[in-house]
Scaffold this active site. Structure first.
Site, short mmCIF file in Angstrom:
data_model
loop_
_atom_site.label_atom_id
_atom_site.label_comp_id
_atom_site.label_asym_id
_atom_site.label_seq_id
_atom_site.Cartn_x
_atom_site.Cartn_y
_atom_site.Cartn_z
N ASP A 12 0.82 -1.21 0.00
CA ASP A 12 0.00 0.00 0.00
C ASP A 12 0.86 1.26 0.00
O ASP A 12 0.70 2.15 -0.85
CB ASP A 12 -0.93 0.02 1.21
CG ASP A 12 -2.09 -0.95 1.07
OD1 ASP A 12 -2.27 -1.51 -0.02
OD2 ASP A 12 -2.81 -1.16 2.07
N ARG A 55 -0.45 4.24 17.69
CA ARG A 55 -0.75 5.26 16.69
C ARG A 55 -0.46 6.69 17.16
O ARG A 55 0.08 7.49 16.38
CB ARG A 55 -2.20 5.13 16.21
CG ARG A 55 -2.53 3.84 15.47
CD ARG A 55 -1.43 3.42 14.53
NE ARG A 55 -1.80 2.30 13.68
CZ ARG A 55 -0.94 1.40 13.24
NH1 ARG A 55 0.34 1.47 13.58
NH2 ARG A 55 -1.34 0.42 12.46
N ASP A 72 -7.60 3.15 12.27
CA ASP A 72 -6.30 3.83 12.24
C ASP A 72 -6.37 5.20 11.58
O ASP A 72 -5.64 6.12 11.96
CB ASP A 72 -5.27 2.96 11.54
CG ASP A 72 -4.72 1.88 12.45
OD1 ASP A 72 -4.90 2.00 13.68
OD2 ASP A 72 -4.14 0.90 11.94
N SER A 129 -4.09 -10.00 7.23
CA SER A 129 -3.69 -8.62 7.42
C SER A 129 -3.18 -8.50 8.85
O SER A 129 -3.91 -8.78 9.80
CB SER A 129 -4.88 -7.68 7.20
OG SER A 129 -4.54 -6.35 7.52
#
Length: 406
Positions: free
Chosen positions: A14, A94, A123, A177
């Site tokens: 990505d 994060r 996220d 994932s």
């Protein structure tokens, strides 16, 4: 000179595809920032990859200790657990990453920050709320929500990269994932997309084994804490990050910390995932085992509520808010005397208590034992129960009188 954009870069497909996409659609100079939160060999070869794909620079920032000391420890002290199961592995990381992205953006004079989070997940919220709180003037680019992003699959992304001269060994094969850092690894996708399916643990697990495959012999572990912060494992003093690494090895070996959860995402949907948090599960349990001895009843009860509230705040990406700061201040005040030693046994997915001591323990054997001591007279309970139950008795008398007059 071209404007600069900071790209939160993992080196995966990505964010690799995003580099030429940013240059093509915005004519930015792309500066990649990879935040190392302890994800291990996932960082190998990133510098060459980023340069090959057109980035002008790559920062690999080791924020592992910052993550552990300033984000993990407050959540452990609060016993912050989202929906009774999730130990916030991705959620805690994060804001630490967002803070470093902003710091690099300021250093480079960038005008924008870009992330590769999809429009369905949590996220995107965590990154963007962190950036907005720390740098409200910076633009935020989220390709998956941008009309110029037309890539809808891994195959699309691979073809896009090849068309821009980037031919890297990315596979179109389906796989889980995953998100990994020093605290945990998460798994989504494949058979997990159907809650009716049992996880294929033999294929899925990375940090350890299932309880069935753990050793038949248990293993004793001793930990110490000072003011709610872990300080040693089995007599060896260590910094927090090394304690987590050590506990990960011990917990993984004994099948600790594997959870299968259907959680409620912030964006409104339910998602199913399996989380491995071997060291974190041990650390949470050991800290709570010590707190049971030390905190008074009212403080302990309120702290449970505050821990649940902090878990929600962290999960929703609201780390850089006055409410989180206030909650953390309360939690830190409760940790002043959370000092002592905890012993437990790890055995086939279980953490079994084996003794806890603290110089600040409120446990008093003279009071708690069945033998009457000087500090407690059984007769004192008579008046207490009469007063404590008075409202219930008065109500029952009233209801009884009403029944008699029918």
């Amino acid at each position: 000179m071209k404007e600069k954009v900071i790209l939160a870069y993992s080196g995966g497909l990505d964010t690799t595809a995003i580099i030429p996409w940013l240059k093509e659609n915005f004519d930015y100079e792309v500066i990649c920032v990879c935040a190392d939160c302890g994800q291990g060999n996932e960082l190998d070869g990133l510098e060459e990859r980023a340069a090959f794909c057109g980035a002008s620079k790559l920062y690999i920032e080791d924020i592992t200790d910052d993550f552990c000391d300033n984000y993990v420890v407050p959540c452990v002290q609060a016993h912050a657990v989202y929906e009774d199961k999730y130990l916030l592995g991705t959620s805690m990381a994060r804001p630490a990453i967002a803070k470093r992205l902003v710091e690099i953006a300021r250093k480079e004079g960038a005008t924008a920050i870009c992330h590769g989070a999809t429009g369905k997940g949590n996220d995107q919220i965590r990154f963007e709320l962190g950036i907005k709180a720390l740098a409200p003037d910076l633009k935020i680019i989220a390709p998956w929500r941008n009309d110029k992003w037309t890539l809808q699959s891994r195959e699309d992304e691979i073809e896009y990269c090849k068309a821009h001269g980037i031919d890297l060994p990315f596979s179109t094969d389906n796989s889980y994932s995953r998100d990994r850092n020093i605290w945990h690894i998460s798994h989504e996708g494949l058979e997990l997309e159907d809650p009716g399916n049992e996880p294929n643990y033999d294929h899925l697990l990375v940090l350890g084994v299932s309880p069935e495959k753990a050793p038949d012999e248990g293993e004793y572990v001793t930990m110490t804490f000072e003011k709610g912060v872990p300080t040693s494992v089995n007599g060896e003093k260590m910094k927090v990050s090394d304690i987590i690494r050590t506990l990960n090895e011990l917990g993984g070996k004994h099948g600790i910390g594997i959870i299968d959860i259907v959680e409620n995402r912030v964006v409104g949907m339910k998602s199913r995932g399996v989380y491995e948090t071997p060291g974190g599960t041990i650390l949470y349990e050991a800290h709570q085992q010590l707190e049971e001895l030390i905190l008074d009843r009212d403080t302990y009860a309120l702290k449970m509520d505050m821990g649940n509230k902090l878990a929600q705040i962290v999960y929703e990406g609201k780390w850089f808010t006055p409410l989180r700061e206030a909650l953390q201040a309360f939690i830190e005040s409760t940790q002043q005397y959370v000092t002592g030693e905890v012993k437990f046994k790890l055995y086939k997915g279980n953490i079994i208590k084996a003794g806890t001591t603290s110089p600040y323990s409120l446990y008093n054997e003279s009071i708690a034992s069945f033998t009457t001591g000087d500090l407690y007279d059984h007769h004192d309970a008579n008046g207490f129960i009469n007063l404590f139950g008075l409202s219930s008795k008065v109500r029952a008398m009233k209801m009884q009188a009403l029944e008699e007059h029918k």
